[in-house]
Motif scaffolding. Structure first.
Motif, mmCIF file in Angstrom:
data_model
loop_
_atom_site.group_PDB
_atom_site.id
_atom_site.type_symbol
_atom_site.label_atom_id
_atom_site.label_comp_id
_atom_site.label_asym_id
_atom_site.label_seq_id
_atom_site.Cartn_x
_atom_site.Cartn_y
_atom_site.Cartn_z
ATOM 1 N N UNK A 7 0.831 -1.207 0.000
ATOM 2 C CA UNK A 7 0.000 0.000 0.000
ATOM 3 C C UNK A 7 0.864 1.255 0.000
ATOM 4 N N UNK A 8 0.177 2.396 -0.040
ATOM 5 C CA UNK A 8 0.843 3.692 0.103
ATOM 6 C C UNK A 8 0.404 4.286 1.441
ATOM 7 N N UNK A 9 1.351 4.849 2.160
ATOM 8 C CA UNK A 9 1.046 5.445 3.460
ATOM 9 C C UNK A 9 1.488 6.907 3.473
ATOM 10 N N UNK A 10 0.604 7.743 4.012
ATOM 11 C CA UNK A 10 0.928 9.155 4.209
ATOM 12 C C UNK A 10 0.991 9.425 5.707
ATOM 13 N N UNK A 11 2.088 10.024 6.114
ATOM 14 C CA UNK A 11 2.261 10.333 7.539
ATOM 15 C C UNK A 11 2.985 11.670 7.640
ATOM 16 N N UNK A 12 2.259 12.671 8.134
ATOM 17 C CA UNK A 12 2.855 14.010 8.179
ATOM 18 C C UNK A 12 3.133 14.482 6.761
ATOM 19 N N UNK A 13 4.361 14.886 6.482
ATOM 20 C CA UNK A 13 4.744 15.355 5.154
ATOM 21 C C UNK A 13 5.322 14.238 4.289
ATOM 22 N N UNK A 14 5.368 13.035 4.838
ATOM 23 C CA UNK A 14 5.972 11.910 4.129
ATOM 24 C C UNK A 14 4.921 11.023 3.457
ATOM 25 N N UNK A 15 5.272 10.519 2.283
ATOM 26 C CA UNK A 15 4.430 9.561 1.561
ATOM 27 C C UNK A 15 5.337 8.465 1.012
ATOM 28 N N UNK A 16 4.922 7.221 1.168
ATOM 29 C CA UNK A 16 5.766 6.123 0.702
ATOM 30 C C UNK A 16 4.936 4.895 0.358
ATOM 31 N N UNK A 17 5.391 4.155 -0.645
ATOM 32 C CA UNK A 17 4.834 2.842 -0.919
ATOM 33 C C UNK A 17 5.589 1.843 -0.054
ATOM 34 N N UNK A 18 4.930 0.760 0.279
ATOM 35 C CA UNK A 18 5.599 -0.243 1.099
ATOM 36 C C UNK A 18 4.632 -1.336 1.501
ATOM 37 N N UNK A 19 4.914 -1.988 2.607
ATOM 38 C CA UNK A 19 4.052 -3.065 3.098
ATOM 39 C C UNK A 19 3.528 -2.723 4.489
ATOM 40 N N UNK A 20 2.219 -2.895 4.642
ATOM 41 C CA UNK A 20 1.596 -2.699 5.955
ATOM 42 C C UNK A 20 1.261 -4.075 6.519
ATOM 43 N N UNK A 21 1.496 -4.247 7.793
ATOM 44 C CA UNK A 21 1.233 -5.519 8.449
ATOM 45 C C UNK A 21 0.358 -5.280 9.669
ATOM 46 N N UNK A 22 -0.808 -5.914 9.667
ATOM 47 C CA UNK A 22 -1.729 -5.792 10.796
ATOM 48 C C UNK A 22 -1.517 -6.977 11.722
ATOM 49 N N UNK A 23 -0.900 -6.716 12.875
ATOM 50 C CA UNK A 23 -0.659 -7.760 13.860
ATOM 51 C C UNK A 23 -1.805 -7.776 14.864
ATOM 52 N N UNK A 24 -1.672 -8.598 15.898
ATOM 53 C CA UNK A 24 -2.758 -8.737 16.867
ATOM 54 C C UNK A 24 -2.893 -7.531 17.788
ATOM 55 N N UNK A 25 -1.828 -6.756 17.971
ATOM 56 C CA UNK A 25 -1.923 -5.615 18.881
ATOM 57 C C UNK A 25 -1.243 -4.352 18.346
ATOM 58 N N UNK A 26 -0.824 -4.383 17.075
ATOM 59 C CA UNK A 26 -0.170 -3.212 16.499
ATOM 60 C C UNK A 26 -0.228 -3.286 14.976
ATOM 61 N N UNK A 27 -0.011 -2.144 14.339
ATOM 62 C CA UNK A 27 0.069 -2.100 12.883
ATOM 63 C C UNK A 27 1.460 -1.585 12.517
ATOM 64 N N UNK A 28 2.091 -2.238 11.553
ATOM 65 C CA UNK A 28 3.455 -1.903 11.155
ATOM 66 C C UNK A 28 3.470 -1.470 9.695
ATOM 67 N N UNK A 29 4.414 -0.594 9.353
ATOM 68 C CA UNK A 29 4.605 -0.217 7.955
ATOM 69 C C UNK A 29 6.094 -0.137 7.670
ATOM 70 N N UNK A 30 6.481 -0.739 6.535
ATOM 71 C CA UNK A 30 7.877 -0.688 6.112
ATOM 72 C C UNK A 30 7.933 -0.173 4.679
ATOM 73 N N UNK A 31 8.553 0.979 4.509
ATOM 74 C CA UNK A 31 8.702 1.598 3.190
ATOM 75 C C UNK A 31 9.918 2.502 3.253
ATOM 76 N N UNK A 32 9.815 3.697 2.647
ATOM 77 C CA UNK A 32 10.915 4.671 2.751
ATOM 78 C C UNK A 32 11.061 5.147 4.191
ATOM 79 N N UNK A 33 9.979 5.011 4.943
ATOM 80 C CA UNK A 33 10.030 5.253 6.387
ATOM 81 C C UNK A 33 9.281 4.106 7.064
#
Length: 202
Positions: A7-33
């Motif tokens: 997916x693509x994630x926008x956070x603050x002024x940053x935008x990046x493509x990467x992988x989002x992982x929905x775990x049992x108690x947290x969500x993770x994203x790995x991309x340019x950030x």
């Protein structure tokens, strides 16, 4: 263990493509950030036009994940309990081998029909075995012999330890004639693997 999406994630002024992982108690994203957002820190979660919008203490994180947005939002707002993830049914006959935290014992009391400690009761349908090292796994063969029918053995072990790994646990159980069928995050510090007797052995 969790659900993973590109997916693509926008956070603050940053935008990046990467992988989002929905775990049992947290969500993770790995991309340019990278992002690691524990559910407990999320102030609000909304799904709108294929976007999962998470308001955190550090700002708004927007995950463009399409049709999965509503499903992920619901999982974040209403995470399954530990026993729901394990699939333990009300009235289950449980046996505990090893040391488990008080919180887990309280959860069992509210759901299980009976709980035997430090022994395998003859009519157990679910056995939880706490293994802290490879040495503890020597007990798996003996415990496996007490399994009958569709009874399950959950081996609970520490995460990220060299003294015992997922491969160690699986190898010990398979050597005892068991089949691994499920893995869940047991706690922040431990993982649980489920084993059963193959159909041919019942």
């Amino acid at each position: 263990m969790g659900s993973e999406l590109k997916c693509t994630v926008r956070f603050g002024k940053e935008t990046s493509e990467g992988k989002a992982l929905l775990e049992t108690s947290e969500i993770l994203f790995r991309g340019d950030f990278r992002l690691k957002i524990p559910f407990a820190t999320i102030k609000s979660a909304n799904a709108l036009n294929g976007e999962l919008q998470l308001q955190t203490a550090n700002g708004l994180a927007i995950f463009e994940i399409g049709p999965a947005a509503e499903k992920w939002r619901d999982k974040i707002l209403h995470p399954k309990t530990r026993l729901e993830k394990i699939g333990l049914k009300p009235g289950a006959k449980v046996s505990l081998i090893g040391i488990f935290d008080a919180g887990f014992l309280d959860e069992l009391k509210s759901l299980a029909g009976s709980v035997a400690k430090n022994k395998v009761a003859a009519d157990s349908d679910t056995i939880f075995f706490a293994a802290d090292s490879q040495k503890d796994l020597a007990s798996v063969a003996k415990i496996a012999k007490s399994l009958k029918g569709a009874a399950a053995l959950w081996i609970v072990y520490p995460k990220g330890q060299k003294t015992i790994t997922e491969n160690d646990v699986i190898a010990a159980a398979r050597k005892a004639g068991l089949k691994d069928v499920k893995v869940v995050g047991f706690s922040v510090t431990h993982t649980a693997l489920k084993f059963i007797l193959p159909l041919a052995s019942r």
